[in-house]
Scaffold this motif. Structure first.
Motif, short mmCIF file in Angstrom:
data_model
loop_
_atom_site.label_atom_id
_atom_site.label_comp_id
_atom_site.label_asym_id
_atom_site.label_seq_id
_atom_site.Cartn_x
_atom_site.Cartn_y
_atom_site.Cartn_z
N GLU A 422 -17.64 -13.39 -19.80
CA GLU A 422 -17.32 -14.08 -21.04
C GLU A 422 -17.92 -15.48 -21.05
N SER A 423 -18.07 -16.09 -19.88
CA SER A 423 -18.71 -17.41 -19.81
C SER A 423 -20.16 -17.33 -20.29
N ASP A 424 -20.86 -16.26 -19.87
CA ASP A 424 -22.24 -16.07 -20.35
C ASP A 424 -22.26 -15.93 -21.87
N ARG A 425 -21.35 -15.11 -22.39
CA ARG A 425 -21.34 -14.86 -23.83
C ARG A 425 -21.09 -16.15 -24.62
N ARG A 426 -20.13 -16.97 -24.17
CA ARG A 426 -19.79 -18.18 -24.90
C ARG A 426 -20.94 -19.19 -24.84
N ASN A 427 -21.63 -19.26 -23.71
CA ASN A 427 -22.79 -20.16 -23.62
C ASN A 427 -23.92 -19.69 -24.53
N VAL A 428 -24.15 -18.39 -24.57
CA VAL A 428 -25.18 -17.86 -25.46
C VAL A 428 -24.81 -18.14 -26.91
N GLU A 429 -23.52 -17.97 -27.24
CA GLU A 429 -23.07 -18.23 -28.61
C GLU A 429 -23.33 -19.69 -28.99
N ALA A 430 -23.05 -20.61 -28.06
CA ALA A 430 -23.30 -22.03 -28.34
C ALA A 430 -24.78 -22.27 -28.60
N PHE A 431 -25.64 -21.61 -27.82
CA PHE A 431 -27.07 -21.77 -28.03
C PHE A 431 -27.49 -21.21 -29.39
N GLN A 432 -26.96 -20.03 -29.75
CA GLN A 432 -27.30 -19.42 -31.04
C GLN A 432 -26.86 -20.29 -32.21
N ARG A 433 -25.67 -20.86 -32.10
CA ARG A 433 -25.18 -21.73 -33.18
C ARG A 433 -26.04 -22.99 -33.30
N ALA A 434 -26.58 -23.44 -32.18
CA ALA A 434 -27.46 -24.61 -32.22
C ALA A 434 -28.76 -24.31 -32.97
N GLN A 435 -29.08 -23.02 -33.10
CA GLN A 435 -30.26 -22.63 -33.87
C GLN A 435 -29.97 -22.55 -35.37
N GLY A 436 -28.69 -22.76 -35.72
CA GLY A 436 -28.31 -22.68 -37.13
C GLY A 436 -27.87 -21.30 -37.55
N ARG A 438 -25.31 -17.98 -37.79
CA ARG A 438 -23.88 -17.77 -37.97
C ARG A 438 -23.58 -16.27 -38.05
N GLY A 439 -22.33 -15.94 -38.02
CA GLY A 439 -21.94 -14.54 -38.15
C GLY A 439 -22.45 -13.69 -37.00
N ALA A 440 -22.95 -12.48 -37.33
CA ALA A 440 -23.42 -11.55 -36.31
C ALA A 440 -24.62 -12.09 -35.55
N ALA A 441 -25.34 -13.03 -36.15
CA ALA A 441 -26.50 -13.61 -35.48
C ALA A 441 -26.09 -14.58 -34.38
N ALA A 442 -24.80 -14.94 -34.33
CA ALA A 442 -24.31 -15.86 -33.31
C ALA A 442 -23.09 -15.25 -32.63
N ASN A 443 -23.23 -14.03 -32.16
CA ASN A 443 -22.11 -13.32 -31.54
C ASN A 443 -22.06 -13.48 -30.03
#
Length: 456
Positions: A422-436, A438-443
């Motif tokens: 889950e730590s990997d997933r949350r870090n990836v999510e933070a990176f995806q959100r930094a790209q702008g 949202r939604g399924a694109a930042a899961n």
């Protein structure tokens, strides 16, 4: 002079039993929308606008034109509902595609004894096919295009494969290796040769890739009336689907590695002095978790071919990320791309290394095999990043997240390791959100674009 065609309205009969209506009611799932000429019965519509022309096709007693969608691209095109020319029981391989036989290139030297071929890439095959699609080369079993190839379905494949002459559906299989549906890749063909009516009942298309993950439709490049085209087509074809056979051209680079035969990209079998080389041990000997003498042998061969910089210590029997990176660098040095350069050795990679064939891995600052190519490793697939999965790419991802400043969720717990958490997933999510996103694109689950940006 006749009056110009006009648009009129008509009410289709719901119980019409003409071949077109019967077929179209059975094919509703793949029907075109009305705006592109779809049959009203397929959509439950009561009325449609159609163009009435003197040369139209007769359906249900009314004169209607044959509706064609120019350059349909990746949109499914309605199948031909007509019975075969010799009756409803005659196999119909394609959209009225009679073909010629084996012949030399028109206007050039050659014989009808058979073609020779050269090594070619998948990209080149598709690019050659696209030249006819772009030029809208007319279909003909007796005419030849400016490049000397016959303008029928088999001449089209002969051209795309860069054969030295014109083959036909009865001989094209000699230049390929039979493969399964799951192995299809761009540049392969789907071939239907009908011995009962070989000139009029056969057809062949070039596989251009699946349209989606369901693998029910693919992009077909084909020569069919009225001209060469590229369109989404149901697997394996509109009619006689279960009689089409998939083949991979023997001349395509990396062909042997794809189909599991010990062949080189030009189609030659291993023979002579090279036959004493240790045979390829199989794909299971390599990859995460592998620990055997073949991994050591692979590593030593890679070091000898310029891959020493990838190893901090000498190659050993346990598979590591160093083995994958060195293997991929060697594959890239041969000009292979995509799945042909995934870092996992297949029969061709093994053969090249064991026999000293191909190009060495260039220095770190010299092109495809160097550090620039390794700066963004190949995306390993979505299935690697799932709860409970263990893979070297998971740790590689985590370390890159930390380097990029997105490792905050590893704080107070284990750092990056090969097991997805889950730590990997949350870090990836933070990176995806930094790209702008949202939604399924930042899961929090990395896809190819997340991977590309992260390692950019």
């Amino acid at each position: 002079m006749e009056d110009a065609p006009v648009f009129v309205e008509f009410d289709p009969e719901s119980d019409c039993d003409c071949p077109g209506c019967i077929h179209w009611r059975r094919s509703m799932a793949h029907a075109l929308p009305l705006r592109l000429g779809g049959h009203p019965a397929a959509h439950g519509a009561r009325r449609a606008l159609v163009l009435v022309a003197a040369a139209g096709t007769v359906l249900g007693g009314q004169a209607l034109p044959a509706v064609a969608v120019a350059d349909a691209g990746a949109r499914p095109t309605r199948p031909d509902p007509r019975p075969a020319p010799d009756g409803p029981d005659t196999p119909r391989g394609g959209p009225d595609t009679p073909q010629g036989g084996v012949s030399p290139l028109h206007g050039g030297a050659g014989t009808s004894a058979g073609s020779t071929y050269r090594a070619i890439t998948r990209t080149e095959i598709i690019e050659r096919a696209q030249t006819w699609v772009t030029a809208r080369v007319p279909y003909s079993m007796s005419e030849y295009w400016t490049d000397g190839y016959r303008q029928d379905c088999s001449g089209f494949v002969s051209m795309a494969w860069s054969l030295s002459g014109n083959e036909w559906t009865g001989t094209l299989d000699k230049y390929g290796t039979r493969i399964a549906k799951e192995q299809l890749r761009p540049g392969d063909i789907l071939l239907f040769h009908n011995p009962a009516n070989p000139t009029n009942g056969s057809h062949v298309t070039i596989f251009g890739g699946w349209t989606d993950s369901t693998q029910t439709f693919y992009v077909a490049y084909e020569q069919a009336r009225p001209h060469a085209r590229k369109q989404a087509t149901p697997y394996a074809y509109w009619a006689n689907a279960n009689r089409y056979v998939a083949y991979r051209f023997k001349g395509v680079e990396g062909a042997a590695e794809d189909v599991g035969a010990v062949e080189d990209p030009a189609g030659g079998k291993a023979s002579g002095a090279g036959s004493a080389v240790t045979p390829y041990p199989g794909a299971g000997a390599f990859g995460p978790g592998a620990d055997n003498k073949y991994v050591t042998r692979l590593g030593k061969a890679l070091v000898a071919r310029g891959g020493k910089r990838f190893y901090r210590s000498g190659p050993g029997p346990r598979w590591t990320e160093a083995d994958r990176r060195a293997t991929r660098a060697f594959q890239l040095a041969q000009g292979w791309r995509g799945a042909d350069a995934d870092g996992l050795p297949g029969p061709t990679t093994w053969s090249y290394l064991m026999r000293g064939k191909g190009r060495d891995i260039p220095a770190a600052d010299a092109g495809a095999g160097g550090s620039g190519a390794e700066a963004r490793p190949a995306f390993p697939g979505r299935g690697v990043f799932r709860p409970g999965q263990s893979h070297a790419a998971v740790e590689q991802l985590g370390r890159q997240l930390v380097r990029k400043g997105y490792g905050r969720y590893y704080t107070g717990g284990p750092g990056p390791d090969p097991v997805w958490s889950e730590s990997d997933r949350r870090n990836v999510e933070a990176f995806q959100r930094a790209q702008g996103w949202r939604g399924a694109a930042a899961n929090g689950y990395p896809g190819p674009e997340t991977w590309r940006r992260l390692f950019r």
